[in-house]
Design a protein around this motif. Structure first.
Motif, PDB file in Angstrom:
ATOM      1  N   PRO A1407       0.840  -1.218   0.000  1.00  0.00           N
ATOM      2  CA  PRO A1407       0.000   0.000   0.000  1.00  0.00           C
ATOM      3  C   PRO A1407       0.864   1.252   0.000  1.00  0.00           C
ATOM      4  N   ILE A1408       0.332   2.313  -0.569  1.00  0.00           N
ATOM      5  CA  ILE A1408       1.101   3.544  -0.744  1.00  0.00           C
ATOM      6  C   ILE A1408       1.009   4.464   0.456  1.00  0.00           C
ATOM      7  N   ASN A1409       0.059   4.246   1.312  1.00  0.00           N
ATOM      8  CA  ASN A1409      -0.191   5.194   2.408  1.00  0.00           C
ATOM      9  C   ASN A1409       1.011   5.453   3.294  1.00  0.00           C
ATOM     10  N   ILE A1470       8.580   6.733  -7.128  1.00  0.00           N
ATOM     11  CA  ILE A1470       7.736   5.553  -6.926  1.00  0.00           C
ATOM     12  C   ILE A1470       6.321   5.980  -6.543  1.00  0.00           C
ATOM     13  N   HIS A1471       6.249   7.020  -5.700  1.00  0.00           N
ATOM     14  CA  HIS A1471       4.935   7.511  -5.281  1.00  0.00           C
ATOM     15  C   HIS A1471       4.130   7.975  -6.476  1.00  0.00           C
ATOM     16  N   GLY A1472       4.807   8.657  -7.420  1.00  0.00           N
ATOM     17  CA  GLY A1472       4.093   9.124  -8.601  1.00  0.00           C
ATOM     18  C   GLY A1472       3.599   7.984  -9.454  1.00  0.00           C
ATOM     19  N   GLU A1473       4.330   6.873  -9.491  1.00  0.00           N
ATOM     20  CA  GLU A1473       3.918   5.739 -10.305  1.00  0.00           C
ATOM     21  C   GLU A1473       2.713   5.016  -9.711  1.00  0.00           C
ATOM     22  N   LYS A1474       2.604   5.033  -8.395  1.00  0.00           N
ATOM     23  CA  LYS A1474       1.580   4.211  -7.724  1.00  0.00           C
ATOM     24  C   LYS A1474       0.396   5.023  -7.210  1.00  0.00           C
ATOM     25  N   VAL A1475       0.480   6.370  -7.281  1.00  0.00           N
ATOM     26  CA  VAL A1475      -0.567   7.184  -6.685  1.00  0.00           C
ATOM     27  C   VAL A1475      -1.879   7.021  -7.441  1.00  0.00           C
ATOM     28  N   THR A1476      -2.972   7.075  -6.704  1.00  0.00           N
ATOM     29  CA  THR A1476      -4.298   6.993  -7.313  1.00  0.00           C
ATOM     30  C   THR A1476      -4.768   8.381  -7.705  1.00  0.00           C
ATOM     31  N   GLU A1477      -5.796   8.415  -8.516  1.00  0.00           N
ATOM     32  CA  GLU A1477      -6.327   9.695  -8.977  1.00  0.00           C
ATOM     33  C   GLU A1477      -6.828  10.529  -7.812  1.00  0.00           C
ATOM     34  N   LEU A1479      -5.535  10.765  -4.960  1.00  0.00           N
ATOM     35  CA  LEU A1479      -4.419  11.399  -4.252  1.00  0.00           C
ATOM     36  C   LEU A1479      -3.510  12.202  -5.199  1.00  0.00           C
ATOM     37  N   ARG A1480      -3.922  12.356  -6.450  1.00  0.00           N
ATOM     38  CA  ARG A1480      -3.090  13.070  -7.400  1.00  0.00           C
ATOM     39  C   ARG A1480      -2.801  14.489  -6.942  1.00  0.00           C
ATOM     40  N   PRO A1481      -3.769  15.258  -6.446  1.00  0.00           N
ATOM     41  CA  PRO A1481      -3.458  16.613  -5.943  1.00  0.00           C
ATOM     42  C   PRO A1481      -2.430  16.582  -4.828  1.00  0.00           C
ATOM     43  N   PHE A1482      -2.555  15.591  -3.977  1.00  0.00           N
ATOM     44  CA  PHE A1482      -1.595  15.476  -2.891  1.00  0.00           C
ATOM     45  C   PHE A1482      -0.188  15.225  -3.432  1.00  0.00           C
ATOM     46  N   HIS A1483      -0.088  14.357  -4.443  1.00  0.00           N
ATOM     47  CA  HIS A1483       1.221  14.071  -5.033  1.00  0.00           C
ATOM     48  C   HIS A1483       1.825  15.306  -5.683  1.00  0.00           C
ATOM     49  N   GLU A1484       0.970  16.059  -6.350  1.00  0.00           N
ATOM     50  CA  GLU A1484       1.488  17.268  -6.987  1.00  0.00           C
ATOM     51  C   GLU A1484       2.033  18.232  -5.944  1.00  0.00           C
ATOM     52  N   ARG A1485       1.316  18.348  -4.840  1.00  0.00           N
ATOM     53  CA  ARG A1485       1.802  19.174  -3.729  1.00  0.00           C
ATOM     54  C   ARG A1485       3.146  18.633  -3.226  1.00  0.00           C
ATOM     55  N   LEU A1486       3.254  17.293  -3.192  1.00  0.00           N
ATOM     56  CA  LEU A1486       4.468  16.637  -2.720  1.00  0.00           C
ATOM     57  C   LEU A1486       5.651  16.964  -3.631  1.00  0.00           C
ATOM     58  N   GLU A1487       5.410  16.876  -4.911  1.00  0.00           N
ATOM     59  CA  GLU A1487       6.485  17.175  -5.868  1.00  0.00           C
ATOM     60  C   GLU A1487       6.964  18.616  -5.748  1.00  0.00           C
ATOM     61  N   THR A1488       6.014  19.515  -5.567  1.00  0.00           N
ATOM     62  CA  THR A1488       6.371  20.936  -5.448  1.00  0.00           C
ATOM     63  C   THR A1488       7.254  21.153  -4.230  1.00  0.00           C
ATOM     64  N   CYS A1489       6.848  20.588  -3.123  1.00  0.00           N
ATOM     65  CA  CYS A1489       7.620  20.742  -1.872  1.00  0.00           C
ATOM     66  C   CYS A1489       9.009  20.124  -2.022  1.00  0.00           C
ATOM     67  N   PHE A1490       9.083  18.949  -2.644  1.00  0.00           N
ATOM     68  CA  PHE A1490      10.368  18.271  -2.792  1.00  0.00           C
ATOM     69  C   PHE A1490      11.313  19.089  -3.671  1.00  0.00           C
ATOM     70  N   LYS A1491      10.760  19.671  -4.685  1.00  0.00           N
ATOM     71  CA  LYS A1491      11.580  20.472  -5.588  1.00  0.00           C
ATOM     72  C   LYS A1491      12.239  21.619  -4.832  1.00  0.00           C
ATOM     73  N   GLN A1492      11.432  22.296  -3.984  1.00  0.00           N
ATOM     74  CA  GLN A1492      11.976  23.398  -3.187  1.00  0.00           C
ATOM     75  C   GLN A1492      13.064  22.882  -2.235  1.00  0.00           C
ATOM     76  N   LEU A1493      12.776  21.747  -1.600  1.00  0.00           N
ATOM     77  CA  LEU A1493      13.730  21.184  -0.651  1.00  0.00           C
ATOM     78  C   LEU A1493      15.034  20.804  -1.348  1.00  0.00           C
ATOM     79  N   LYS A1494      14.918  20.162  -2.485  1.00  0.00           N
ATOM     80  CA  LYS A1494      16.086  19.707  -3.246  1.00  0.00           C
ATOM     81  C   LYS A1494      16.987  20.876  -3.631  1.00  0.00           C
ATOM     82  N   GLU A1495      16.340  21.928  -4.106  1.00  0.00           N
ATOM     83  CA  GLU A1495      17.122  23.095  -4.513  1.00  0.00           C
ATOM     84  C   GLU A1495      17.912  23.647  -3.332  1.00  0.00           C
TER      85      GLU A1495
END
Length: 1747
Positions: A1407-1409, A1470-1477, A1479-1495
């Protein structure tokens, strides 16, 4: 039980007051005393007290004044009486049945007592209530009527009898019990008008007896005793007649056949009770029920037993039926029958007719009238009681009259017919019983009123036919001048008379002089007469017989017939029915018999019969004569005495010769081997002894004894043995045996017979009975003369034979108790000189004496060890012990005198003596300390302490052995040890010194006492475990032996060492015994290990193995299969893979039996592997399997077993990687205070918890064992005050394991599922961490001074092992700096991300949770990867200036932060590959936050990259990082050390975690605290601010037990969540930096991990996974299954990160992995494991337990 005893006490108090009142008659007083003693004895039994034996008067028997045989019989009688009482108590029905059966034996008759309470019936006129017993099957009445006359007012006519209407139906017997049914019938006869509707009393006829109705009750249950309630009132429903011409007999049968009666509330009320005994007995026994006013209704017929004084002359007449022509009437007549009794002169006998008991006699009886019935059926019975002298001239007359309903017509009605019957027949006998068809004569007043005229007419139709007349059709005949009516009438009669006979033959014998020609015929016919008739005329018949004999004295014509008749009569008296006529016969012989010459004729006839015994026609008669021999000889002796009185001993020699000739004839008959006379011989043996007491009055007793001796000797060998023995028993009972001279003749013959039959084991019961009676007579002090010589004869002839019989007899034999009593009686009656003489009887044959003593010693020992008498037969047992003690001492003297010198010494004989003496001393019945003080005092006063007597004798006998002592070592060590262990101080003091003597003997012989030492250790173990020994014995043993050893030149040192060794062993064995019966099996395990360690220490392999098996059994009972396996493994390791034979001590269990060590080791390995499998310890099972497989493959070549074993191993490997195993917690437990036992006092232990066991449950078990202990509220080491206090203080907290992986796993890619086993197994080091602050509190950053204090505990052995707990042997403590803590935390966070990524790569179905929550908690810009606070605390110029030595560590921390980005990147992908529709908004929020953190991170700390290939990436990872794992660890509860709380229940397990997570505290809410205690109030306040979020998947729980998010309130820039793992040996940080992060009942864990660059070489570090936690300390319990809520974010960066997963441990390389054998265990017992109960859950906050 209590209520029963209380009722018994009340009864006894009441009876005591009655006895003390002095008002009871003697017979009642005696009976009451018997009731009292019976009640006391029964109470003793149900209270398990001793059996009390009493004499016939209820007095307690004095064993000193009572023979052994009498004492034994008294015990048997008392036991039987009590058992019968117990059976009575079980069932009320049984109670009555048993009582009745017992009393019927003495009084086989009973009575039914009836009380008429009321008659509820609307009659309207006077009535007669007739009650009687009725047999419904035979349809006949079986008793007289009980008549109550009832007035029309509804009350008895006789008002004096109001409330006193009682009757007793008597003479019932066993035949009546066997009746299928018995009914109580009440007939109500109305006395008044013809019809009830006629109400003009002047006009209508009155006084007519008319049928009204019946009432019937089945009383079978009452008669048979099933129901017995005298107070119960029975209602008997009333059934009226259908019409007034309905016969009462018919109504009775209808009611019996009907199931219910429509009684409309009408009926009778009665009470009933069954009374045992005849009418005389019940008047005596039940005077309150049966008195002078009670009516007695007798049975119609004689009772089963006719009592001599019971004089009856009753004739029962029943009016049966009739048929009457209507004559000149238009309808059938209303016939009334009137019965009267007249004499031959026509005079009426007054008041001789009795219609029922309870009513006066009447002169005429009028029948019931049935209205207009042609064929009336009356079945009315009355009793006619006529004086005996008037019977022969009396007759019954019946007159018949029509009754009219109108008074005027009725007066004109006259008698229309009559009938009569004489009571005495023409031949002088009484009217025959049965029905009589009477001739009905037409009434002729002139002719028929004259009795002298009609008495010459035939009375019955058979008499008429005898005269040649016939009656055909309806023709009327006239007999002379008398007209015979065509009417018919039948009666039935029954004569119950002790003075009248219906037998012609008997009457002819009684009047033999009137016709001597018929004398022979009358004598022969006498033997065919019914017994009842004969016994009624017993004296007259006997007079007639002897008169015939004497008046024909010149010839022998009638002698044989008279003798046969006499035998017939005596035989009748012997019948049970007439047994009560025995006194009548005795009285006749003594007072009325006068035939002085009868003895000659009787003797001659009897001798003639004996001489011709083989003739067929004589044998039967001789057999009857033998049965009557007692009374035949009474007549002979009485006749001779009367003759002597008349003629002064004339013919004495002839009489003597005749008796001698008679005996010779009997002896000749006995010696014949003919089968024809066997039955006669048996009768002779049975009945001949009965003549002794009479014959010795007229015959020389000594000669009579010789005659009897010859008589016995003439019995053919091997035949009639039983009869012969019982014949001897009767001789012993006779007066002959009480005379000394006669006994001189008889006793040798008896002992010879007994010896022969005992040796051949023939009729043992009869032999025992005979010997018992002989000994009983010889015990008597008066009237039997000197007995010593006769006792000697028995001793010489029978003692050894009896001994051998007892030895050969099984304990289950019913008669062994009798034989032992006989043997005891012989020994008791032997004087001291008898013992000496006994040995002399064996002459110079030394072997005979040895054999006799050996047999005796063996028998005594067997009887003592397996007592034949019950334990509560205390008097009998003590009597036996007293006799045995005297005999043993007598035999001991013989040993000293004859078998002690070098030439005659008998080792086995002496050995048996010692074993016997010790068995006697240690028997249960002599252990006085087990008895109550009263019983103990009584035994001592009566017998003394027999243990001391025999103990001192043993001591003296031992010292007498001299140079022979060494022959008894070590065999006698055990018996002497048993003796010394007896808790009698003086005995111990006197006998313990024997041990030193044994040591000295062996030392002088072998220069050591090794045999003695080995034996005493082995025996001591068994004895103490069996309950013997105590602290006092240990002290005495040490004191006495040390005193002796220290005085000895050569034994001083070795002896002292030995004594101290034994004392140490006793300490452990006493502890073990004390705890053996403890319900808590863990306590027993502790003591068992304590003992087996001692045996291992002293190299006692046999005892060591014994206790290993005991420990294994305890583990199996508790389902501790892992520990059971390790325990058995200790035993297996003692064996070799070889063909070496197994020693006996190795095969201690039936389930493990083998010839060779290799075979036994194979069996043990199979069992151990099985237990490891059940305990899920597959790694250990595989290791042992490999060793076993090697044997199967290369040594045994057993490929079949190898195949099965390898299949098992394959399954084990599969289980390791597929089955998730629960991981138990480990708890540190300290026992402080002087109140604890020494072996746990002020010590700490590590306990292995049960699967899923919380610390609260563990503590609850712990405090069940020590309920008075106080729980310490801090985890800090206790002060000296606590350790030295008298109380009990328990400190308990959860510790974390320090995993030590086998070398083969180092630097290998190994599944965590495989490695997780070593997290909680194969562990010996444990740690506990708690936060401390150093320096002042920094309000802006708590991490600056947050230090960790980490304590490491090392146990004596690895866990798991042979116990679930071991003592802590070493403790070390280190402090970890804040920077090092931050490094551990970051490393574990990275590890957790990496592990979860690997899990999802290996198992796409996860499970992805959990991944969503983990990533969100880290990449959210509000948290900035969880390291913002680290930057504030450590990445500043100020910190570097203050801590220049930490520069390298800071670089490492930055490197760890940088390494987090590639792990997160893979996770987001991996989260992006397995996320359900959804939770898609949540994943997009996740990607945005990660991008900021990575930079941000790559800009500040550089770029790190991982290989796309997981395996390649694993290879390129820094060595400080934990390897990727394919499987998660199993969640398990672990403890937590944090600022705010410390819990042991709800944090998932992590390999190598140390139980501590450090997180920042908001500056506004933190204030300074002490080192050991934190503010509980603040924690409660934080708890209220928590919020929850549900988890989406239950599967997540199995891999990542709980992810928690942080709710940051206040300044988000300062609230950075950090998860720190604390490692040992770090510099301490200020306590003020500890942050409050958790609420009570929650915990987080951390694991040590090695950090590169750490300056200290010994440091061990683990990356600690973080947890998403509410900053205020909230943590959701994992038991609820509800995931934590997402925190409320203050801004977009409010989420911090805490992860949780695995560890990498770098430590000192452990030894190669192999099946672990626990090292030698400590000699002191570890503390008992915790109890199994549950206590309230608690938390530890910075070392303080919070509630």
């Amino acid at each position: 039980m209590f209520n029963r005893v209380r009722r018994m006490m009340y009864d006894l108090i009441e009876w005591r007051s009655q006895i003390l009142s002095g008002t009871l008659p003697q017979d009642e007083l005696k009976e009451l005393k018997q009731k009292v003693t019976a009640k006391i004895d029964y109470g003793n039994r149900i209270l398990d007290l001793d059996l009390v034996v009493r004499d016939e008067d209820g007095n307690i028997l004095d064993p000193d004044q009572t023979s052994t045989i009498s004492l034994f019989r008294a015990h048997e009688i008392a036991l039987k009486r009590i058992e019968e009482r117990i059976e009575e108590e079980k069932s009320q029905k049984q109670n009555i049945d048993i009582n009745r059966q017992a009393k019927f034996a003495a009084t086989p008759s009973f009575s039914l007592f009836v009380t008429l309470k009321n008659v509820v019936c609307k009659i309207g006129e006077d009535a007669e209530v007739l009650m009687s017993l009725y047999d419904p099957i035979m349809a006949k009445f079986i008793s007289e009527n009980y008549l109550v006359r009832w007035a029309s007012s509804g009350l008895p006519k006789d008002l004096d009898r109001l409330n006193n209407l009682k009757a007793v139906f008597t003479d019932l017997g066993s035949k009546d019990l066997k009746r299928e049914k018995i009914s109580f019938v009440c007939q109500i006869v109305r006395v008044g008008r013809m019809e009830l509707k006629d109400n003009n009393t002047k006009k209508f006829t009155t006084g007519l007896r008319r049928p009204f109705g019946v009432a019937v009750m089945d009383v079978t249950d009452i008669i048979t005793g099933t129901v017995d309630d005298e107070d119960k009132q029975h209602f008997i429903p009333f059934q009226p007649v259908a019409g007034e011409n309905d016969f009462l007999q018919t109504v009775i049968n209808k009611v019996i056949a009907a199931k219910e009666v429509n009684h409309k509330g009408q009926g009778l009320w009665v009470t009933m009770k069954l009374l045992l005994g005849d009418v005389h007995q019940i008047r005596k026994d039940f005077p309150h029920l049966v008195d002078r006013t009670t009516a007695v209704a007798r049975k119609m017929g004689f009772p089963e037993i006719i009592m001599p004084g019971d004089v009856r002359n009753d004739i029962y007449v029943t009016l049966m039926l009739g048929e009457f022509d209507k004559g000149n009437k238009t309808t059938s007549k209303n016939v009334e029958v009137t019965m009267m009794v007249y004499d031959e002169e026509g005079k009426r006998l007054e008041n001789v007719i009795f219609p029922g008991a309870g009513d006066d006699g009447i002169s005429e009886y009028k029948s019931v009238i049935y209205y207009q019935v042609k064929q009336p059926r009356w079945f009315e019975t009355v009793k006619v009681a006529i004086p005996i002298e008037d019977v022969n001239r009396s007759h019954l007359r019946f007159t018949f009259r029509h009754r009219s309903s109108q008074d005027s017509k009725d007066k004109s009605e006259k008698v229309f017919a009559m009938a009569f019957v004489k009571l005495m027949r023409y031949d002088g006998t009484t009217l025959r019983d049965g029905e009589h068809d009477l001739i009905v004569y037409k009434w002729d007043a002139k002719k028929l009123e004259d009795a002298s005229i009609y008495l010459n007419l035939p009375a019955t139709k058979p008499m008429l036919e005898e005269k040649g007349y016939t009656m055909t059709g309806k023709n009327m005949h006239s007999l002379g001048n008398f007209a015979i009516s065509k009417d018919s009438f039948q009666i039935s009669t029954l004569v119950c008379s002790t003075k009248l006979t219906q037998n012609v033959d008997l009457l002819g014998l009684l009047k033999w002089r009137s016709n001597t020609n018929l004398l022979q015929q009358n004598l022969r016919q006498l033997m065919k007469v019914d017994g009842e008739e004969v016994v009624k005329f017993l004296q007259d018949t006997l007079d007639a017989l002897f008169n015939i004999m004497m008046e024909n004295s010149d010839s022998d014509t009638f002698d044989t017939l008279v003798f046969d008749s006499l035998v017939f009569i005596i035989g009748l008296i012997a019948d049970r029915k007439f047994q009560h006529f025995n006194p009548v016969l005795e009285t006749y012989i003594r007072k009325h018999f006068s035939a002085t010459l009868a003895y000659t004729k009787l003797t001659t006839v009897l001798k003639n019969y004996v001489d011709n015994s083989e003739k067929p026609n004589v044998t039967d008669q001789l057999f009857k004569a033998m049965k009557s021999l007692e009374y035949v000889f009474k007549f002979i002796v009485r006749s001779r005495i009367l003759f002597n009185q008349l003629y002064e001993d004339k013919g004495e020699s002839d009489f003597m010769d005749s008796l001698r000739q008679l005996f010779r004839s009997i002896n000749d008959m006995m010696s014949s081997t003919s089968d024809q006379t066997v039955i006669v011989k048996g009768a002779a043996l049975k009945y001949l002894p009965t003549i002794v007491n009479d014959v010795k009055l007229v015959f020389d007793p000594k000669e009579l004894s010789k005659l009897f001796t010859d008589f016995i000797h003439n019995v053919p060998p091997g035949r009639l043995v039983r009869q012969k023995l019982y014949c001897l028993i009767e001789i012993v009972h006779s007066d002959l045996f009480t005379q000394h001279d006669c006994r001189d003749i008889l006793l040798p013959m008896m002992t010879e017979q007994l010896k022969h039959h005992l040796e051949n084991r023939e009729e043992l019961e009869a032999c025992c009975h005979l010997l018992s009676n002989i000994l009983e007579v010889l015990y008597r002090k008066d009237g039997v003369g000197l007995t010593q010589r006769h006792v000697q004869i028995i001793m010489e002839k029978l003692l050894r034979t009896v001994n051998r019989t007892v030895i050969s007899m099984g304990r289950d034999s019913e008669i062994i108790g009798n034989f032992v009593a006989c043997m005891t009686a012989i020994l008791r009656q032997m004087e001291d000189y008898h013992y000496a003489h006994l040995i002399k009887t064996y002459g110079k044959m030394r072997s005979d004496v040895v054999d006799f003593l050996m047999e005796t010693f063996i028998m005594f020992k067997d009887l003592i060890g397996k007592n034949v008498y019950l334990a509560d037969w205390v008097i009998m047992n003590m009597m036996q012990n007293k006799v045995f003690l005297r005999a043993i001492n007598q035999y001991a003297d013989i040993l000293n005198k004859r078998f002690l010198d070098q030439a005659n010494f008998e080792l086995q004989l002496w050995n048996n003596y010692f074993h016997l003496a010790v068995a006697f001393l240690t028997q249960e019945s002599l252990q006085l300390e087990n008895f109550s003080s009263a019983k103990r005092a009584k035994i001592i006063s009566k017998y003394g302490d027999m243990r001391r007597q025999i103990g001192f004798e043993i001591r003296d006998m031992w010292y007498n052995l001299g140079q022979h002592k060494i022959k008894f070592i070590p065999e006698m060590v055990g018996p002497i040890l048993e003796m010394t262990l007896i808790p009698e101080t003086e005995l111990r003091k006197a006998t313990i010194a024997i041990f030193f003597d044994m040591m000295q003997c062996e030392f002088h012989s072998t220069r050591s006492f090794q045999m003695f030492e080995n034996e005493i250790i082995t025996k001591l173990d068994h004895e103490v475990e069996g309950g013997r020994g105590d602290e006092q014995y240990k002290v005495l043993f040490e004191k006495i032996l040390l005193e002796h050893c220290r005085k000895h030149k050569y034994l001083a040192k070795n002896g002292e060492n030995f004594v101290m060794l034994v004392v140490r062993l006793m300490e452990r064995l006493l502890d073990y015994r004390t705890i053996m019966h403890d319900e808590n099996k863990e306590n027993r395990m502790s003591c068992t290990v304590n003992v087996l360690n001692f045996y291992k220490e002293i190299e006692r392999e046999e005892m060591y193995i014994r206790y290993l098996y005991k420990l294994c059994d305890l583990h199996k009972e508790c389902d501790n299969y892992t520990e059971a396996a390790y325990t058995l493994l200790l035993n297996a390791k003692l064996l070799k893979w070889s063909e070496q034979p197994c020693a006996a001590h190795l095969n201690q269990r039936d389930e493990y039996q083998a010839q060779t060590q290799g075979h036994l080791k194979e069996q043990l390995y199979q069992e151990i592997i099985h237990y490891f499998d059940k305990g899920k310890m597959w790694e250990e099972a595989i290791s042992l399997g490999k060793e076993l497989a090697e044997q199967y493959e290369n040594e045994l070549f057993d490929y079949e077993q190898l195949s099965r074993l390898l299949q098992k191993q394959a399954q084990f490997y599969e289980n390791i990687v597929r089955v998730i195993r629960a991981k138990p917690d480990y708890f540190a437990v300290g026992y402080y205070g002087q109140g604890f036992p020494s072996f746990i006092r002020n010590k700490m232990f590590i306990y292995r918890g049960k699967e899923y066991e919380r610390r609260e449950d563990f503590e609850a078990r712990l405090f069940t064992i020590f309920p008075n202990a106080e729980k310490m509220k801090t985890t800090s080491p206790p002060s000296d005050d606590i350790k030295n206090s008298s109380g009990q203080y328990i400190q308990c907290f959860t510790v974390q394991t320090i995993r030590e992986l086998p070398p083969k796993f180092k630097n290998k890619n190994v599944s965590e599922q495989i490695l997780s086993f070593y997290t909680v197994n194969e562990v010996q080091r444990f740690q506990y961490s708690r936060p401390i602050r150093k320096g002042e509190k920094d309000p802006d950053n708590e991490f600056a001074n947050m230090w960790i204090e980490r304590t490491t505990y090392v146990t004596a052995y690895k866990l798991p092992g042979i116990l679930r707990w071991f003592e802590v042997k070493s403790v070390s403590m280190v402090e970890i700096s804040p920077l090092e803590n931050a490094m551990e935390t970051m490393q574990l966070t990275n590890q957790k991300i990496n592990n979860m990524v690997q899990q999802h790569m290996n198992d796409p179905n996860l499970p992805i949770n959990p991944l969503s929550m983990l990533l969100n908690g880290i990449v959210d810009p509000a948290v900035m990867g969880g390291f913002t606070n680290y930057e504030k605390a450590f990445f500043t110029e100020k910190y570097l200036q203050e801590h220049p030595e930490d520069h390298e560590k800071i670089e490492k921390l930055k490197d760890l932060i940088a390494w987090q980005i590639p792990f997160l990147n893979e996770g987001v992908r991996i989260h992006g590959e397995k996320v359900t529709e959804a939770l898609r908004p949540f994943h997009e929020r996740l990607e945005t936050c990660f991008k900021q953190l990575k930079e941000k991170v790559e800009k500040q700390y550089g770029v790190k990259t991982c290989s796309a290939n997981p395996d390649e990436r694993r290879g390129n990872r820094p060595r400080s990082m934990v390897r990727s794992f394919t499987m998660p660890s199993t969640p398990r509860p672990l403890s937590v050390a944090s600022v705010s709380s410390m819990s042991s229940d709800s944090t998932p397990s992590r390999p190598g975690s140390d139980g501590f997570i450090l997180e920042p505290l908001l500056p506004k809410k933190m204030h300074s605290r002490s080192q050991d205690k934190l503010d509980k109030d603040e924690m409660d306040k934080d708890k209220r601010e928590r919020k929850k979020e549900k988890r989406n998947s239950r599967h997540q729980e199995m891999f990542d037990k709980e992810f928690k998010t942080t709710d940051i309130s206040g300044q988000s820039t300062e609230a950075v969540i950090l998860s720190e793992t604390i490692s040992p040996l770090r510099p301490q940080r200020p306590k003020s930096q500890v942050i409050n992060i958790m609420a009570p009942d929650k915990r987080f864990t951390s694991s040590p991990v090695s950090t590169p660059g750490t300056p200290k070489a010994k440091l061990t570090f683990s990356l600690q996974p973080g947890l998403n936690v509410d900053l205020n300390g909230a943590d959701n319990s994992e038991q609820t299954g509800i995931p934590p809520p997402l925190p409320v974010k203050g801004n977009s960066g409010d989420y911090g990160t805490l992860t949780e997963n695995q560890e990498l441990t770098i430590s000192i390389t452990p030894p190669l992995h192999q099946p672990r054998l626990p090292p030698p265990l400590p000699s002191k017992t570890p503390p008992p494991p915790p109890p199994k109960t549950t206590r309230k859950q608690t938390s530890v906050d910075s070392g303080i337990v919070q509630y």
